[in-house]
Scaffold this active site. Structure first.
Site, mmCIF file in Angstrom:
data_model
loop_
_atom_site.group_PDB
_atom_site.id
_atom_site.type_symbol
_atom_site.label_atom_id
_atom_site.label_comp_id
_atom_site.label_asym_id
_atom_site.label_seq_id
_atom_site.Cartn_x
_atom_site.Cartn_y
_atom_site.Cartn_z
ATOM 1 N N ARG A 1 16.741 -27.850 -37.573
ATOM 2 C CA ARG A 1 15.373 -27.827 -38.109
ATOM 3 C C ARG A 1 15.411 -27.600 -39.624
ATOM 4 O O ARG A 1 15.947 -26.585 -40.097
ATOM 5 C CB ARG A 1 14.582 -26.713 -37.413
ATOM 6 C CG ARG A 1 13.271 -26.358 -38.046
ATOM 7 C CD ARG A 1 12.214 -27.407 -37.800
ATOM 8 N NE ARG A 1 10.913 -26.938 -38.285
ATOM 9 C CZ ARG A 1 9.974 -27.745 -38.762
ATOM 10 N NH1 ARG A 1 10.171 -29.056 -38.816
ATOM 11 N NH2 ARG A 1 8.817 -27.250 -39.168
ATOM 12 N N ILE B 1 8.237 -10.855 -0.793
ATOM 13 C CA ILE B 1 9.586 -11.028 -0.252
ATOM 14 C C ILE B 1 10.139 -12.422 -0.593
ATOM 15 O O ILE B 1 9.659 -13.443 -0.085
ATOM 16 C CB ILE B 1 9.606 -10.765 1.277
ATOM 17 C CG1 ILE B 1 8.953 -9.399 1.579
ATOM 18 C CG2 ILE B 1 11.030 -10.841 1.826
ATOM 19 C CD1 ILE B 1 9.492 -8.205 0.771
ATOM 20 N N THR B 2 11.143 -12.421 -1.460
ATOM 21 C CA THR B 2 11.728 -13.672 -1.957
ATOM 22 C C THR B 2 12.455 -14.422 -0.842
ATOM 23 O O THR B 2 13.081 -13.805 0.023
ATOM 24 C CB THR B 2 12.731 -13.354 -3.093
ATOM 25 O OG1 THR B 2 12.057 -12.589 -4.080
ATOM 26 C CG2 THR B 2 13.284 -14.617 -3.721
ATOM 27 N N GLU C 1 13.903 -5.417 -8.269
ATOM 28 C CA GLU C 1 14.704 -4.302 -7.765
ATOM 29 C C GLU C 1 14.674 -3.047 -8.633
ATOM 30 O O GLU C 1 15.710 -2.505 -8.999
ATOM 31 C CB GLU C 1 16.139 -4.792 -7.525
ATOM 32 C CG GLU C 1 16.161 -5.797 -6.391
ATOM 33 C CD GLU C 1 17.191 -6.875 -6.550
ATOM 34 O OE1 GLU C 1 18.346 -6.522 -6.786
ATOM 35 O OE2 GLU C 1 16.845 -8.063 -6.440
ATOM 36 N N ASN D 1 0.797 -1.233 0.000
ATOM 37 C CA ASN D 1 0.000 0.000 0.000
ATOM 38 C C ASN D 1 0.825 1.276 0.000
ATOM 39 O O ASN D 1 0.373 2.316 0.498
ATOM 40 C CB ASN D 1 -0.961 -0.020 1.201
ATOM 41 C CG ASN D 1 -1.923 -1.184 1.087
ATOM 42 O OD1 ASN D 1 -2.507 -1.417 0.023
ATOM 43 N ND2 ASN D 1 -2.043 -1.963 2.148
ATOM 44 N N GLY E 1 4.580 3.284 -2.069
ATOM 45 C CA GLY E 1 5.643 3.181 -3.065
ATOM 46 C C GLY E 1 6.951 2.774 -2.394
ATOM 47 O O GLY E 1 7.068 2.804 -1.164
HETATM 48 C C1 LIG Z 1 9.164 -12.346 -8.170
HETATM 49 C C2 LIG Z 1 9.408 -11.088 -7.404
HETATM 50 C C3 LIG Z 1 10.305 -11.089 -6.352
HETATM 51 C C4 LIG Z 1 10.491 -9.940 -5.569
HETATM 52 N N1 LIG Z 1 11.315 -9.981 -4.476
HETATM 53 C C5 LIG Z 1 11.392 -8.913 -3.642
HETATM 54 C C6 LIG Z 1 12.156 -8.979 -2.427
HETATM 55 O O1 LIG Z 1 12.798 -9.992 -2.129
HETATM 56 N N2 LIG Z 1 12.148 -7.900 -1.593
HETATM 57 C C7 LIG Z 1 11.454 -6.765 -1.887
HETATM 58 O O2 LIG Z 1 11.491 -5.826 -1.099
HETATM 59 N N3 LIG Z 1 10.725 -6.666 -3.048
HETATM 60 C C8 LIG Z 1 10.674 -7.719 -3.913
HETATM 61 N N4 LIG Z 1 9.931 -7.648 -5.073
HETATM 62 C C9 LIG Z 1 9.210 -6.442 -5.365
HETATM 63 C C10 LIG Z 1 9.787 -5.650 -6.533
HETATM 64 O O3 LIG Z 1 11.031 -5.084 -6.181
HETATM 65 C C11 LIG Z 1 8.725 -4.619 -6.883
HETATM 66 O O4 LIG Z 1 7.600 -5.333 -7.380
HETATM 67 C C12 LIG Z 1 9.186 -3.601 -7.898
HETATM 68 O O5 LIG Z 1 10.236 -2.817 -7.374
HETATM 69 C C13 LIG Z 1 8.030 -2.677 -8.290
HETATM 70 O O6 LIG Z 1 7.386 -2.169 -7.153
HETATM 71 P P1 LIG Z 1 5.797 -2.340 -6.990
HETATM 72 O O7 LIG Z 1 5.439 -3.774 -7.238
HETATM 73 O O8 LIG Z 1 5.414 -1.779 -5.674
HETATM 74 O O9 LIG Z 1 5.219 -1.539 -8.190
HETATM 75 P P2 LIG Z 1 4.592 -0.055 -8.158
HETATM 76 O O10 LIG Z 1 5.456 0.842 -7.328
HETATM 77 O O11 LIG Z 1 3.157 -0.179 -7.799
HETATM 78 O O12 LIG Z 1 4.748 0.352 -9.679
HETATM 79 C C14 LIG Z 1 3.779 0.051 -10.697
HETATM 80 C C15 LIG Z 1 4.171 0.865 -11.923
HETATM 81 O O13 LIG Z 1 4.105 2.264 -11.619
HETATM 82 C C16 LIG Z 1 5.372 2.893 -11.829
HETATM 83 N N5 LIG Z 1 5.592 3.867 -10.751
HETATM 84 C C17 LIG Z 1 5.418 3.684 -9.419
HETATM 85 N N6 LIG Z 1 5.735 4.791 -8.746
HETATM 86 C C18 LIG Z 1 6.122 5.706 -9.656
HETATM 87 C C19 LIG Z 1 6.585 7.054 -9.581
HETATM 88 N N7 LIG Z 1 6.728 7.685 -8.413
HETATM 89 N N8 LIG Z 1 6.896 7.692 -10.733
HETATM 90 C C20 LIG Z 1 6.777 7.059 -11.925
HETATM 91 N N9 LIG Z 1 6.351 5.783 -12.063
HETATM 92 C C21 LIG Z 1 6.028 5.119 -10.949
HETATM 93 C C22 LIG Z 1 6.402 1.749 -11.769
HETATM 94 O O14 LIG Z 1 7.581 2.029 -12.517
HETATM 95 C C23 LIG Z 1 5.612 0.596 -12.376
HETATM 96 O O15 LIG Z 1 5.702 0.641 -13.780
HETATM 97 C C24 LIG Z 1 9.781 -8.769 -5.893
HETATM 98 C C25 LIG Z 1 8.922 -8.752 -7.012
HETATM 99 C C26 LIG Z 1 8.735 -9.889 -7.752
HETATM 100 C C27 LIG Z 1 7.781 -9.852 -8.924
#
Ligand SMILES: Cc1cc2nc3c(=O)[nH]c(=O)nc-3n(C[C@H](O)[C@H](O)[C@H](O)COP(=O)(O)OP(=O)(O)OC[C@H]3O[C@@H](n4cnc5c(N)ncnc54)[C@H](O)[C@@H]3O)c2cc1C
Length: 388
Positions: free
Chosen positions: A268, A156-157, A363, A129, A131
């Site tokens: 192929r 969280i992986t 990341e 909930n 950023g």
């Molecule tokens: C398989 C997997 C493993 C992961 N493992 C970990 C982990 O171990 N630890 C951990 O902490 N996280 C982990 N993550 C989370 C991952 O780092 C985040 O999903 C990623 O950084 C994007 O954040 P969000 O999901 O909150 O997307 P959001 O922040 O909701 O973003 C959605 C979209 O909006 C854009 N956006 C968001 N805010 C802004 C802004 N201010 N300005 C412009 N554009 C914006 C983003 O670029 C994106 O395109 C994992 C994710 C996955 C899918």
């Protein structure tokens, strides 16, 4: 264990590669089907090979690899299994934060156990909930020698087996911004801490993810990594190297996709000729190689800079973005080379295609990477590479 010279390192690298292809690769179809990594079988072998301690300094029981030496091993892991690559990557990226920012007593206590895999650390930044970064809602309020931690993290992986979590939180007033953020280590057994599994993911099957909830968790103040208020630095510092590690993973996946495509194109036959003789297929193969070569050169440059202790957030973000976009292009093209068979789950291209998509989200999304890149460019930095 350390390496006296380059030859010893090359022998070790080859032994890891042999191990991965002989003992991990045959388990990949089962991992894909069951969504489960057989940790009881693999972890003792990873320990024996030193995989849990690849970049942990020798003095703390690790293999002491530098970045230039680590990236090819990460790429090889990626070629064999995206899930195992991600598992080791998260374990070591979190460990690296302790190596770089941890206090000496923290390093002495934790790193030898992390290097053997007896203990694993995961990093917990993302929240459902809010950023990422300063928008963090998790708080830790000081009470005597402890902090009282409240908040939630998700995605969280390694949460399915990790016992220690490095949690991003505010330990001071929000209006102080980055100076109020800290990284704190939270043990899974802390009362008030719950860790629930998340749904299975698209690729890298078997990799576990958790939703972490902290309700009035009492965490000792000495569990802060580095200093109080240094949290953003810890996570950004960790992410800078980690972006390069993710780029090396993209390289491995893309190289494997090209190897398989070259092999398939030669075998192929349509209309009496191998498809490798067709201009359209040759063009796809050439495009794939150009993309891969570009990333390889970037990685050579940025890895050297990290090992020389030069700050390189600009280069790390460029390499990560190029890597994630190129691995998507390369796996798209590999599917075209393989035709309809590429869509079958029994063909490795289908798995590589799914695994590549994790690099896009790991990341920091491409938009965030571009934001970091543009900010650095506009402040006067340029990504000058190897001397001309
Ligand atoms: C398989 C997997 C493993 C992961 N493992 C970990 C982990 O171990 N630890 C951990 O902490 N996280 C982990 N993550 C989370 C991952 O780092 C985040 O999903 C990623 O950084 C994007 O954040 P969000 O999901 O909150 O997307 P959001 O922040 O909701 O973003 C959605 C979209 O909006 C854009 N956006 C968001 N805010 C802004 C802004 N201010 N300005 C412009 N554009 C914006 C983003 O670029 C994106 O395109 C994992 C994710 C996955 C899918």
């Amino acid at each position: 264990m350390g390496f006296q010279n380059e030859k010893e390192y090359l022998v070790y690298k080859q032994s890891v590669s042999d191990f991965l292809w002989k003992e991990v690769d045959p388990l990949v179809p089962q991992m894909e089907e069951t969504n489960h990594i057989p940790k009881d079988v693999l972890f003792p072998k990873f320990r024996e090979k030193g995989l849990f301690g690849l970049i942990i300094p020798e003095e703390y029981g690790g293999m002491g690899l530098n970045t230039v030496q680590y990236l090819p091993i990460l790429a090889e892991l990626s070629k064999v299994s995206g899930a195992i690559r991600a598992l080791i990557h998260v374990h070591l990226t979190s460990a690296r934060a302790i190596v770089v920012f941890g206090r000496e007593e923290q390093k002495k206590e934790l790193l030898p156990k992390i290097a053997t895999g007896e203990l694993s650390v995961a990093f917990a930044i993302t929240e459902a909930n809010s950023g990422t970064g300063l928008d963090c809602k998790t708080t830790a309020v000081r009470k005597g020698d402890d902090f009282i931690l409240n908040g939630e993290k998700h995605l969280i992986t390694n949460a399915d087996f990790t016992k220690l979590f490095m949690v991003a939180c505010y330990t001071g007033p929000r209006d102080l911004g980055r100076k109020a953020m800290s990284a704190i280590l939270v043990d899974l057994d802390t009362p008030g801490f719950t860790n629930d599994p998340m749904p299975h993911i698209m690729g890298c099957k078997g990799l576990g993810h958790g939703i972490l909830i902290f309700k009035d968790c009492v965490v000792p103040a000495m569990n802060i990594v580095g200093e109080e208020g240094q949290g953003l630095e810890v996570f950004l510092g960790e992410l800078e190297a980690s972006r390069v590690f993710v780029a090396a993973s993209s390289l491995g996946t893309a190289e494997r996709a090209l190897e398989l495509s070259l092999d398939y194109a030669k075998k192929r036959v349509t209309f009496g000729k191998p498809i490798a003789s067709r201009e359209s297929i040759r063009s796809l193969l050439a495009d794939m190689a150009m993309d891969i070569y570009g990333l390889k050169l970037m990685l050579e440059d940025v890895a050297r800079k990290i090992d020389e202790g030069k700050p390189c957030p600009l280069e790390a973000s460029i390499a990560k973005t190029h890597g994630l976009e190129m691995v998507c292009r390369v796996t798209d093209k590999a599917m075209l080379v393989h035709g309809g068979r590429s869509y079958l789950q029994s063909w490795p291209i289908e798995r590589l295609f799914r695994e590549a998509r994790l690099n896009v989200l790991e990341e920091g999304t491409p938009s965030i990477q571009r934001m970091v890149t543009a900010r650095a460019l506009l402040s006067g930095q340029l990504p000058w590479a190897l001397p001309w």
